[in-house]
Write a protein that holds these residues in place. Sequence first.
Motif, mmCIF file in Angstrom:
data_model
loop_
_atom_site.group_PDB
_atom_site.id
_atom_site.type_symbol
_atom_site.label_atom_id
_atom_site.label_comp_id
_atom_site.label_asym_id
_atom_site.label_seq_id
_atom_site.Cartn_x
_atom_site.Cartn_y
_atom_site.Cartn_z
ATOM 1 N N GLY A 92 18.036 3.155 15.343
ATOM 2 C CA GLY A 92 17.089 2.465 16.221
ATOM 3 C C GLY A 92 15.680 2.999 16.072
ATOM 4 N N ARG A 93 15.550 4.309 15.937
ATOM 5 C CA ARG A 93 14.224 4.908 15.813
ATOM 6 C C ARG A 93 13.517 4.448 14.550
ATOM 7 N N TYR A 94 14.234 4.415 13.434
ATOM 8 C CA TYR A 94 13.602 4.091 12.159
ATOM 9 C C TYR A 94 13.571 2.599 11.844
ATOM 10 N N PHE A 95 14.571 1.851 12.343
ATOM 11 C CA PHE A 95 14.684 0.447 11.925
ATOM 12 C C PHE A 95 14.744 -0.544 13.076
ATOM 13 N N GLY A 96 14.832 -0.062 14.294
ATOM 14 C CA GLY A 96 14.841 -0.945 15.454
ATOM 15 C C GLY A 96 16.215 -1.462 15.824
ATOM 16 N N SER A 97 17.006 -1.845 14.834
ATOM 17 C CA SER A 97 18.316 -2.433 15.088
ATOM 18 C C SER A 97 19.103 -2.483 13.778
ATOM 19 N N LYS A 98 20.338 -2.910 13.894
ATOM 20 C CA LYS A 98 21.157 -3.090 12.685
ATOM 21 C C LYS A 98 20.538 -4.168 11.792
ATOM 22 N N GLN A 99 20.002 -5.223 12.405
ATOM 23 C CA GLN A 99 19.341 -6.273 11.632
ATOM 24 C C GLN A 99 18.123 -5.716 10.890
ATOM 25 N N GLY A 100 17.362 -4.856 11.564
ATOM 26 C CA GLY A 100 16.207 -4.224 10.926
ATOM 27 C C GLY A 100 16.623 -3.337 9.767
ATOM 28 N N LEU A 101 17.736 -2.636 9.926
ATOM 29 C CA LEU A 101 18.261 -1.792 8.851
ATOM 30 C C LEU A 101 18.709 -2.650 7.670
ATOM 31 N N PHE A 102 19.376 -3.762 7.954
ATOM 32 C CA PHE A 102 19.820 -4.663 6.886
ATOM 33 C C PHE A 102 18.618 -5.179 6.101
ATOM 34 N N ARG A 103 17.611 -5.624 6.830
ATOM 35 C CA ARG A 103 16.395 -6.155 6.200
ATOM 36 C C ARG A 103 15.713 -5.080 5.347
ATOM 37 N N ALA A 104 15.560 -3.886 5.888
ATOM 38 C CA ALA A 104 14.903 -2.796 5.150
ATOM 39 C C ALA A 104 15.699 -2.427 3.899
#
Length: 195
Positions: free
Chosen positions: A58-70
Amino acid sequence: MYISRPAKPQTSTRQRDAERTRAALLSAARTLFSTRGFANTGVRDVAELAGVNSSLVGRYFGSKQGLFRATLEQVINISPALLGDRRRFGADMVAALLDAQDAPGPLAMMILSAADPEAHAASVEILQLQVIAPLAKWLGPPDGEGRAARLNILWTGFLTNWKLLPIQPLAKAHHSSTRRWMEAATQAIVDEGET
């Protein structure tokens, strides 16, 4: 008399730790999303594989969706391939596809995650932004975008039938006739604009 020394700045150490943590999360996410897909990969799974606390996702990517996108943004980028000699693009691109140890990784991530609407939308958007659009611009007229799409179809079809749903004739992907065909087909699409 006691003279205190100035404290060493912690920002560089923290920065390196943050970069390492972020890189570990992206690496773990790439592994899990490309083997399990989006729906079957949890934030805790990624954090555990990365060896960090799950709150850091959450700290680095905001959410699982943010992690997937990154993760997709990190692994899908055709721009370096466009820096080489245009006359050798077919041979260079096929070499990159055949020599990549994890060639289906990004493709597997997108295919295995297609059932989730947000992950699917991210896959389509990133593919367009980081492959189709730069490739179309590099190809130029006539029909740069159409030719970029045809190249994507050629490469993803090959990778799917070689790695994800292997067919017997491609069991030895380094087979010279398959390699020559892929090089020629790729180069032919690139050269369509040359007259």
